[in-house]
Every structure is written in structure tokens, then in C-alpha cells.
Design a protein around this motif. Structure first.
Motif, PDB file in Angstrom:
ATOM      1  N   SER A  17       0.831  -1.214   0.000  1.00  0.00           N
ATOM      2  CA  SER A  17       0.000   0.000   0.000  1.00  0.00           C
ATOM      3  C   SER A  17       0.863   1.260   0.000  1.00  0.00           C
ATOM      4  O   SER A  17       0.544   2.242  -0.669  1.00  0.00           O
ATOM      5  N   LYS A  18       1.978   1.240   0.724  1.00  0.00           N
ATOM      6  CA  LYS A  18       2.905   2.382   0.688  1.00  0.00           C
ATOM      7  C   LYS A  18       3.527   2.499  -0.704  1.00  0.00           C
ATOM      8  O   LYS A  18       3.725   3.598  -1.217  1.00  0.00           O
ATOM      9  N   GLY A  19       3.853   1.345  -1.309  1.00  0.00           N
ATOM     10  CA  GLY A  19       4.422   1.341  -2.648  1.00  0.00           C
ATOM     11  C   GLY A  19       3.454   1.907  -3.670  1.00  0.00           C
ATOM     12  O   GLY A  19       3.852   2.640  -4.579  1.00  0.00           O
ATOM     13  N   LYS A  20       2.174   1.580  -3.522  1.00  0.00           N
ATOM     14  CA  LYS A  20       1.165   2.107  -4.443  1.00  0.00           C
ATOM     15  C   LYS A  20       1.084   3.622  -4.327  1.00  0.00           C
ATOM     16  O   LYS A  20       1.043   4.331  -5.329  1.00  0.00           O
ATOM     17  N   ILE A  65      24.531   5.791 -11.872  1.00  0.00           N
ATOM     18  CA  ILE A  65      24.965   4.952 -12.988  1.00  0.00           C
ATOM     19  C   ILE A  65      24.009   5.101 -14.155  1.00  0.00           C
ATOM     20  O   ILE A  65      24.410   5.062 -15.314  1.00  0.00           O
ATOM     21  N   ARG A  66      22.730   5.259 -13.843  1.00  0.00           N
ATOM     22  CA  ARG A  66      21.698   5.537 -14.856  1.00  0.00           C
ATOM     23  C   ARG A  66      21.046   6.853 -14.473  1.00  0.00           C
ATOM     24  O   ARG A  66      20.972   7.202 -13.307  1.00  0.00           O
ATOM     25  N   ASN A  67      20.559   7.563 -15.464  1.00  0.00           N
ATOM     26  CA  ASN A  67      19.989   8.882 -15.222  1.00  0.00           C
ATOM     27  C   ASN A  67      18.466   8.819 -15.145  1.00  0.00           C
ATOM     28  O   ASN A  67      17.808   8.386 -16.088  1.00  0.00           O
ATOM     29  N   HIS A  68      17.937   9.244 -14.011  1.00  0.00           N
ATOM     30  CA  HIS A  68      16.486   9.369 -13.818  1.00  0.00           C
ATOM     31  C   HIS A  68      16.311  10.207 -12.567  1.00  0.00           C
ATOM     32  O   HIS A  68      16.449   9.702 -11.449  1.00  0.00           O
ATOM     33  N   ALA A  69      16.007  11.467 -12.733  1.00  0.00           N
ATOM     34  CA  ALA A  69      15.973  12.407 -11.610  1.00  0.00           C
ATOM     35  C   ALA A  69      15.013  11.977 -10.510  1.00  0.00           C
ATOM     36  O   ALA A  69      15.360  12.012  -9.330  1.00  0.00           O
ATOM     37  N   ASP A  70      13.793  11.580 -10.859  1.00  0.00           N
ATOM     38  CA  ASP A  70      12.808  11.211  -9.832  1.00  0.00           C
ATOM     39  C   ASP A  70      13.187   9.912  -9.132  1.00  0.00           C
ATOM     40  O   ASP A  70      13.092   9.807  -7.913  1.00  0.00           O
ATOM     41  N   ALA A  71      13.611   8.917  -9.874  1.00  0.00           N
ATOM     42  CA  ALA A  71      13.948   7.621  -9.272  1.00  0.00           C
ATOM     43  C   ALA A  71      15.189   7.718  -8.402  1.00  0.00           C
ATOM     44  O   ALA A  71      15.331   6.959  -7.444  1.00  0.00           O
ATOM     45  N   ALA A  72      16.080   8.633  -8.698  1.00  0.00           N
ATOM     46  CA  ALA A  72      17.298   8.787  -7.904  1.00  0.00           C
ATOM     47  C   ALA A  72      16.988   9.223  -6.483  1.00  0.00           C
ATOM     48  O   ALA A  72      17.786   9.022  -5.579  1.00  0.00           O
ATOM     49  N   LYS A  73      15.808   9.796  -6.255  1.00  0.00           N
ATOM     50  CA  LYS A  73      15.417  10.289  -4.934  1.00  0.00           C
ATOM     51  C   LYS A  73      14.751   9.224  -4.073  1.00  0.00           C
ATOM     52  O   LYS A  73      14.453   9.468  -2.922  1.00  0.00           O
ATOM     53  N   ILE A  74      14.512   8.048  -4.605  1.00  0.00           N
ATOM     54  CA  ILE A  74      13.812   7.002  -3.859  1.00  0.00           C
ATOM     55  C   ILE A  74      14.744   6.390  -2.825  1.00  0.00           C
ATOM     56  O   ILE A  74      15.838   5.939  -3.141  1.00  0.00           O
ATOM     57  N   GLU A  75      14.306   6.387  -1.580  1.00  0.00           N
ATOM     58  CA  GLU A  75      15.082   5.809  -0.472  1.00  0.00           C
ATOM     59  C   GLU A  75      15.067   4.287  -0.554  1.00  0.00           C
ATOM     60  O   GLU A  75      14.166   3.696  -1.143  1.00  0.00           O
ATOM     61  N   SER A  76      16.024   3.642   0.080  1.00  0.00           N
ATOM     62  CA  SER A  76      16.146   2.190   0.042  1.00  0.00           C
ATOM     63  C   SER A  76      14.878   1.490   0.536  1.00  0.00           C
ATOM     64  O   SER A  76      14.388   0.563  -0.090  1.00  0.00           O
ATOM     65  N   GLY A  77      14.325   1.908   1.665  1.00  0.00           N
ATOM     66  CA  GLY A  77      13.095   1.306   2.186  1.00  0.00           C
ATOM     67  C   GLY A  77      11.923   1.516   1.266  1.00  0.00           C
ATOM     68  O   GLY A  77      11.065   0.642   1.121  1.00  0.00           O
ATOM     69  N   ASP A  78      11.878   2.688   0.634  1.00  0.00           N
ATOM     70  CA  ASP A  78      10.808   2.964  -0.323  1.00  0.00           C
ATOM     71  C   ASP A  78      10.919   2.071  -1.551  1.00  0.00           C
ATOM     72  O   ASP A  78       9.916   1.715  -2.156  1.00  0.00           O
ATOM     73  N   MET A  79      12.147   1.709  -1.916  1.00  0.00           N
ATOM     74  CA  MET A  79      12.337   0.807  -3.059  1.00  0.00           C
ATOM     75  C   MET A  79      11.612  -0.509  -2.809  1.00  0.00           C
ATOM     76  O   MET A  79      10.933  -1.028  -3.690  1.00  0.00           O
ATOM     77  N   ASN A  80      11.747  -1.036  -1.596  1.00  0.00           N
ATOM     78  CA  ASN A  80      11.087  -2.293  -1.260  1.00  0.00           C
ATOM     79  C   ASN A  80       9.573  -2.157  -1.347  1.00  0.00           C
ATOM     80  O   ASN A  80       8.889  -3.063  -1.825  1.00  0.00           O
ATOM     81  N   ASP A  81       9.053  -1.023  -0.878  1.00  0.00           N
ATOM     82  CA  ASP A  81       7.609  -0.794  -0.946  1.00  0.00           C
ATOM     83  C   ASP A  81       7.155  -0.691  -2.400  1.00  0.00           C
ATOM     84  O   ASP A  81       6.152  -1.293  -2.782  1.00  0.00           O
ATOM     85  N   LEU A  82       7.888   0.053  -3.182  1.00  0.00           N
ATOM     86  CA  LEU A  82       7.533   0.236  -4.590  1.00  0.00           C
ATOM     87  C   LEU A  82       7.587  -1.098  -5.340  1.00  0.00           C
ATOM     88  O   LEU A  82       6.672  -1.419  -6.110  1.00  0.00           O
ATOM     89  N   VAL A  83       8.609  -1.888  -5.090  1.00  0.00           N
ATOM     90  CA  VAL A  83       8.736  -3.188  -5.746  1.00  0.00           C
ATOM     91  C   VAL A  83       7.619  -4.135  -5.288  1.00  0.00           C
ATOM     92  O   VAL A  83       7.090  -4.897  -6.091  1.00  0.00           O
ATOM     93  N   ALA A  84       7.242  -4.072  -4.027  1.00  0.00           N
ATOM     94  CA  ALA A  84       6.137  -4.918  -3.549  1.00  0.00           C
ATOM     95  C   ALA A  84       4.865  -4.589  -4.316  1.00  0.00           C
ATOM     96  O   ALA A  84       4.126  -5.494  -4.728  1.00  0.00           O
ATOM     97  N   TYR A  85       4.610  -3.304  -4.543  1.00  0.00           N
ATOM     98  CA  TYR A  85       3.421  -2.919  -5.307  1.00  0.00           C
ATOM     99  C   TYR A  85       3.542  -3.354  -6.766  1.00  0.00           C
ATOM    100  O   TYR A  85       2.636  -3.987  -7.317  1.00  0.00           O
ATOM    101  N   LEU A  86       4.654  -3.039  -7.406  1.00  0.00           N
ATOM    102  CA  LEU A  86       4.821  -3.380  -8.822  1.00  0.00           C
ATOM    103  C   LEU A  86       4.776  -4.887  -9.048  1.00  0.00           C
ATOM    104  O   LEU A  86       4.260  -5.349 -10.052  1.00  0.00           O
TER     105      LEU A  86
END
Length: 93
Positions: A17-20, A65-86
Motif C-alpha cells: 500500500s505504501k508502494g502504491k 549509474i543511470r539517469n532518472h531524476a525522480d527515481a534517484a530520490k527514492i530511499e532504500s526502504g521505499d524501493m522495497n515498498d515500490l517493488v512490492a506494489y509493482l
């Protein structure tokens, strides 16, 4: 042969739900409501990617290493939430 997976297996233990909420705030404008991507926005589909690949790409964005301004701001814990949703999405969503 092997039976097809009924559900995609994931490596993370994020909060779907946080990832969504994060996806809707930061990603939906380019990748779309169902994460199917947009050629016009040069945004690949995320609904069919495996979780380890998504994490690797977000880490690469964060490291520059890759360029993406918005994604570069995602925190490590948020990555897990986002991946859980996706990972909960399917090609048909």
C-alpha cells in the motif's frame, strides 16, 4: 517441464500500500496507471519486470549509474515498498 508460477515470487518485504502511494505520486505520470509504460515518454513497462531487476535499476539511478531524476530520490526502504506494489501487478492489470 516446470509448472508456470501462479503468482510472481518476490525478494522484498515491502509494504504494497505504501508502494502504491509512492508509485501514484512519483511514477504514474510517465509509466501509467497500470505501469504499462509509454513509448512517447520513453518509460518502459514496470508491470512485467521482475523485482530484482527493478531494485537493481533503482539502485543504479540512486548511484548515478543511470539517469532518472525522480527515481534517484527514492530511499532504500521505499524501493522495497515500490517493488512490492509493482510485483503485485500483472500484464493484464
Amino acid at each position: 517441464g516446470l509448472e508456470p508460477l501462479k503468482e510472481r515470487q518476490t525478494i522484498g518485504k515491502g509494504d504494497k500500500s505504501k508502494g502504491k502511494a509512492l508509485y501514484e505520486k512519483s511514477c504514474v505520470s510517465c509509466h501509467g496507471e497500470a505501469a504499462i509504460g509509454s513509448r512517447r515518454a520513453l518509460a518502459p513497462p514496470l508491470n512485467v519486470q521482475v523485482d530484482w531487476y527493478l531494485v537493481r535499476q533503482m539502485e543504479n539511478f540512486a548511484k548515478g549509474i543511470r539517469n532518472h531524476a525522480d527515481a534517484a530520490k527514492i530511499e532504500s526502504g521505499d524501493m522495497n515498498d515500490l517493488v512490492a506494489y509493482l510485483s503485485s501487478l500483472t500484464k493484464a492489470d
